[in-house]
Design an enzyme around this catalytic site. Sequence first.
Site, PDB file in Angstrom:
ATOM      1  N   SER A  42     -19.698  36.186 -28.509  1.00 55.77           N
ATOM      2  CA  SER A  42     -18.506  36.445 -27.712  1.00 55.77           C
ATOM      3  C   SER A  42     -17.535  37.245 -28.550  1.00 55.77           C
ATOM      4  O   SER A  42     -17.654  37.312 -29.786  1.00 55.77           O
ATOM      5  CB  SER A  42     -17.867  35.125 -27.267  1.00 55.77           C
ATOM      6  OG  SER A  42     -16.600  35.347 -26.665  1.00 55.77           O
ATOM      7  N   ARG A  43     -16.537  37.844 -27.909  1.00 54.37           N
ATOM      8  CA  ARG A  43     -15.490  38.526 -28.663  1.00 54.37           C
ATOM      9  C   ARG A  43     -14.562  37.523 -29.346  1.00 54.37           C
ATOM     10  O   ARG A  43     -13.758  37.901 -30.189  1.00 54.37           O
ATOM     11  CB  ARG A  43     -14.707  39.446 -27.732  1.00 54.37           C
ATOM     12  CG  ARG A  43     -15.509  40.650 -27.251  1.00 54.37           C
ATOM     13  CD  ARG A  43     -14.785  41.441 -26.187  1.00 54.37           C
ATOM     14  NE  ARG A  43     -14.605  40.650 -24.967  1.00 54.37           N
ATOM     15  CZ  ARG A  43     -14.057  41.122 -23.855  1.00 54.37           C
ATOM     16  NH1 ARG A  43     -13.620  42.379 -23.829  1.00 54.37           N
ATOM     17  NH2 ARG A  43     -13.927  40.361 -22.787  1.00 54.37           N
ATOM     18  N   HIS A  85     -21.968  46.891 -19.339  1.00 54.51           N
ATOM     19  CA  HIS A  85     -23.417  46.783 -19.514  1.00 54.51           C
ATOM     20  C   HIS A  85     -23.995  47.905 -20.364  1.00 54.51           C
ATOM     21  O   HIS A  85     -24.833  47.673 -21.232  1.00 54.51           O
ATOM     22  CB  HIS A  85     -24.116  46.754 -18.151  1.00 54.51           C
ATOM     23  CG  HIS A  85     -23.930  45.477 -17.416  1.00 54.51           C
ATOM     24  ND1 HIS A  85     -24.435  45.257 -16.157  1.00 54.51           N
ATOM     25  CD2 HIS A  85     -23.276  44.334 -17.752  1.00 54.51           C
ATOM     26  CE1 HIS A  85     -24.105  44.039 -15.751  1.00 54.51           C
ATOM     27  NE2 HIS A  85     -23.402  43.470 -16.700  1.00 54.51           N
ATOM     28  N   LYS A 103     -27.352  42.362 -13.155  1.00 51.06           N
ATOM     29  CA  LYS A 103     -27.118  43.338 -12.107  1.00 51.06           C
ATOM     30  C   LYS A 103     -25.646  43.272 -11.684  1.00 51.06           C
ATOM     31  O   LYS A 103     -25.000  42.230 -11.863  1.00 51.06           O
ATOM     32  CB  LYS A 103     -28.071  43.125 -10.926  1.00 51.06           C
ATOM     33  CG  LYS A 103     -27.883  41.902 -10.010  1.00 51.06           C
ATOM     34  CD  LYS A 103     -27.778  40.648 -10.594  1.00 51.06           C
ATOM     35  CE  LYS A 103     -27.531  39.464  -9.738  1.00 51.06           C
ATOM     36  NZ  LYS A 103     -26.899  38.412 -10.460  1.00 51.06           N
ATOM     37  N   ASP A 184     -21.322  44.058  -6.807  1.00 54.98           N
ATOM     38  CA  ASP A 184     -21.551  42.634  -7.041  1.00 54.98           C
ATOM     39  C   ASP A 184     -22.429  41.988  -5.979  1.00 54.98           C
ATOM     40  O   ASP A 184     -23.275  41.153  -6.298  1.00 54.98           O
ATOM     41  CB  ASP A 184     -20.208  41.893  -7.090  1.00 54.98           C
ATOM     42  CG  ASP A 184     -19.704  41.721  -8.509  1.00 54.98           C
ATOM     43  OD1 ASP A 184     -20.141  40.765  -9.170  1.00 54.98           O
ATOM     44  OD2 ASP A 184     -18.896  42.546  -8.960  1.00 54.98           O
TER      45      ASP A 184
END
Length: 348
Positions: A42-43, A85, A103, A184
């Site tokens: 994670s950041r 992505h 996706k 989405d």
Amino acid sequence: MTLSNGTSEGTIRWGILGTGFIAGLQTRDLKDNGFTVQAVGSRSLDTSRAFAEEYAVAAAHGSYEELVADPLVDVVYIATPHPMHRANALLALNAGKHVLVEKSFTMNAREAQEIVDLAASKGLVALEAMWTRFLPHMVKIREIIAAGTIGEVRKVIASHNQSLPKDPAHRLNDPALGGGALLDLGIYPISFAFDILGAPSAIHASASMTATGVDRQTAAIFDYDGGAQALVDCELDAASANRALVIGTEGWIDIEHTWYNPVPFTVHAVDGGVVERYEQPVNSRGMQYQAAELERLVREGSAAGTILPPGESVAIMAAMDEIRRQIGLRYEADAVSEDSLRSGDDND
């Protein structure tokens, strides 16, 4: 083609890039079905550690760079929002990791092609995480169609409508984060149409937009050279039964609510009589099947399977590019792509 039972021997080690809702769903299905989840990145190191503790993941990294550099990670699952992505997948591929990319695969076809080309050049697997493609009921539907049970397929109808957060600042309503129904939600019926009928010869789309400038609802008709059609629609502020139909000259397949989940379906003869009803319980949510397919490709040294080859993920993004062109939905990534094409510079 019959897929595996969605389990793993645990010899291929997974890294989870991103710690959001979808990352938790995928990680739970991996852990429940024998997959080895080695690390999460994670950041924020605190966020990564919290995720690792919740899902019993061995290592937590405070950056994506640290995750992809982890020598104990073989595959990276990209679980960030789709505007990220491309960068995340290229980062992992350049570190020598196979990738399973959520996706929609990317923001547009050009970004998708970049990922596919880099994976091919490095001999790595880049698979789109369209989990529905790999579920047992979808495998069975393809087998029924191939056997000619419903005759020549003439029409595919599929919806994905949900009542989602209305907050204008929410990711789904923010054009800067790739918001809107199409990427989405619409990705599901569009990918389904490609699965059954392939790439269309023409697309006709319309939409209604939100005050923030993303599509609230979108519908499209796909035309095919042989005369078949697909009718696909999506909406982010109103729910529906979300059923799907595959209609052929000798019968039809009715996939129940919610069709893109592991649900039953019924095959009807042309006179309406029931030919077959299929219902197979699935362990966990069902996201383990796409992971099992990626592991199979890695073990066999293959870059592409037949269920969702990388080139098809690019073609699906191109279809969504065309829909967005017709409805007037543009993202920052489109301008970046156009500038890069003009300059001939493909770098970040």
